[in-house]
Design an enzyme around this catalytic site. Structure first.
Site, PDB file in Angstrom:
ATOM      1  N   CYS A   1       0.864  -1.183   0.000  1.00 46.60           N
ATOM      2  CA  CYS A   1       0.000   0.000   0.000  1.00 46.60           C
ATOM      3  C   CYS A   1       0.902   1.234   0.000  1.00 46.60           C
ATOM      4  CB  CYS A   1      -0.981  -0.017   1.171  1.00 46.60           C
ATOM      5  SG  CYS A   1      -0.224  -0.006   2.810  1.00 46.60           S
TER       6      CYS A   1
ATOM      7  N   ARG B   1      -3.250  -0.695   5.469  1.00 42.43           N
ATOM      8  CA  ARG B   1      -3.864  -1.771   4.682  1.00 42.43           C
ATOM      9  C   ARG B   1      -2.953  -2.972   4.481  1.00 42.43           C
ATOM     10  NH1 ARG B   1      -5.239   2.184  -0.159  1.00 42.43           N
ATOM     11  NH2 ARG B   1      -3.322   3.065   0.716  1.00 42.43           N
TER      12      ARG B   1
ATOM     13  N   ASP C   1      -8.288   3.752   1.265  1.00 42.39           N
ATOM     14  CA  ASP C   1      -7.281   4.193   2.228  1.00 42.39           C
ATOM     15  C   ASP C   1      -8.003   4.684   3.487  1.00 42.39           C
ATOM     16  OD1 ASP C   1      -5.352   5.464   3.690  1.00 42.39           O
ATOM     17  OD2 ASP C   1      -4.577   6.673   2.033  1.00 42.39           O
TER      18      ASP C   1
HETATM   19  P1  4NP Z   1      -1.723   2.778   4.127  1.00 46.27           P
HETATM   20  O1  4NP Z   1      -2.383   4.114   4.709  1.00 46.27           O
HETATM   21  O2  4NP Z   1      -1.209   3.140   2.745  1.00 46.27           O
HETATM   22  O3  4NP Z   1      -2.880   1.823   4.056  1.00 46.27           O
HETATM   23  O4  4NP Z   1      -0.648   2.360   5.075  1.00 46.27           O
HETATM   24  C1  4NP Z   1      -1.709   5.333   4.787  1.00 46.27           C
HETATM   25  C2  4NP Z   1      -0.770   5.538   5.768  1.00 46.27           C
HETATM   26  C3  4NP Z   1      -0.138   6.752   5.865  1.00 46.27           C
HETATM   27  C4  4NP Z   1      -0.435   7.767   4.972  1.00 46.27           C
HETATM   28  C5  4NP Z   1      -1.379   7.557   3.980  1.00 46.27           C
HETATM   29  C6  4NP Z   1      -2.014   6.334   3.883  1.00 46.27           C
HETATM   30  N1  4NP Z   1       0.201   9.020   5.085  1.00 46.27           N
HETATM   31  O5  4NP Z   1      -0.152   9.936   4.322  1.00 46.27           O
HETATM   32  O6  4NP Z   1       1.090   9.179   5.935  1.00 46.27           O
END
Ligand code: 4NP
Length: 155
Positions: A7, A13, A124
């Site tokens: 991800c 995720r 997300d």
């Molecule tokens: P992930 O979610 O891609 O599912 O781990 C996110 C985690 C952090 C961020 C964005 C999405 N961020 O902008 O820091």
């Protein structure tokens, strides 16, 4: 079989996808490995988001020992199947290699697990506290469907 779930941050995720696939693999007695990574470097070295740890724990799944890492170009050679959570991740992974064999390993997780899936991207949940249970449910279902598919179509 070596599977990598990917991800953006590798804290929401893909750690859940890793844990759920690990559990599904163990339940079926398979000698497969699974890891996860992020396309971004913002959270390298961090444990999963507390909300992902909590939703997993509520379903008797322990993911707290995972640590975030960024995807490496060598992952495209190392892993057999690289599962992107959304189309942005998918494009970013493909940008790492021109090698056709490596590119063929990259798949969008939900439609790859179930070609009839109506939801094709894992949303997300980072900015939405309420989204984690839906993400969990999507990933739990897809993990089982993926193993069904891979075991019926060994390649
Ligand atoms: P992930 O979610 O891609 O599912 O781990 C996110 C985690 C952090 C961020 C964005 C999405 N961020 O902008 O820091």
């Amino acid at each position: 079989m070596k599977i990598l779930t990917v991800c953006l941050g590798n804290i929401c995720r893909s750690p859940l996808a890793e844990g759920l696939l690990q559990r599904a693999i163990e339940r079926r007695g398979l000698d497969w490995t699974v890891d996860s990574a992020g396309t971004g470097a913002y959270h390298v070295g961090d444990p999963p988001d507390p909300r992902s740890i909590a939703v997993a724990k509520a379903h008797d799944l322990d993911i707290h020992q995972q640590r975030a890492r960024r995807i490496r170009t060598t992952d495209l050679a190392t892993y057999d199947l690289i599962l992107a959570m959304d189309r942005s991740n998918y494009r970013n992974i493909l940008s790492l290699t021109d090698n056709p064999e490596e590119r063929a390993k990259v798949q969008l997780f939900l439609p790859y697990a179930n070609p009839n899936a109506s939801i094709t991207e894992v949303p997300d949940p980072y900015w939405d506290d309420e989204g984690f249970e839906q993400v969990y449910q999507l990933l739990e279902h897809a993990a089982d469907q993926l193993l069904d598919r891979l075991l019926q179509n060994p390649s």
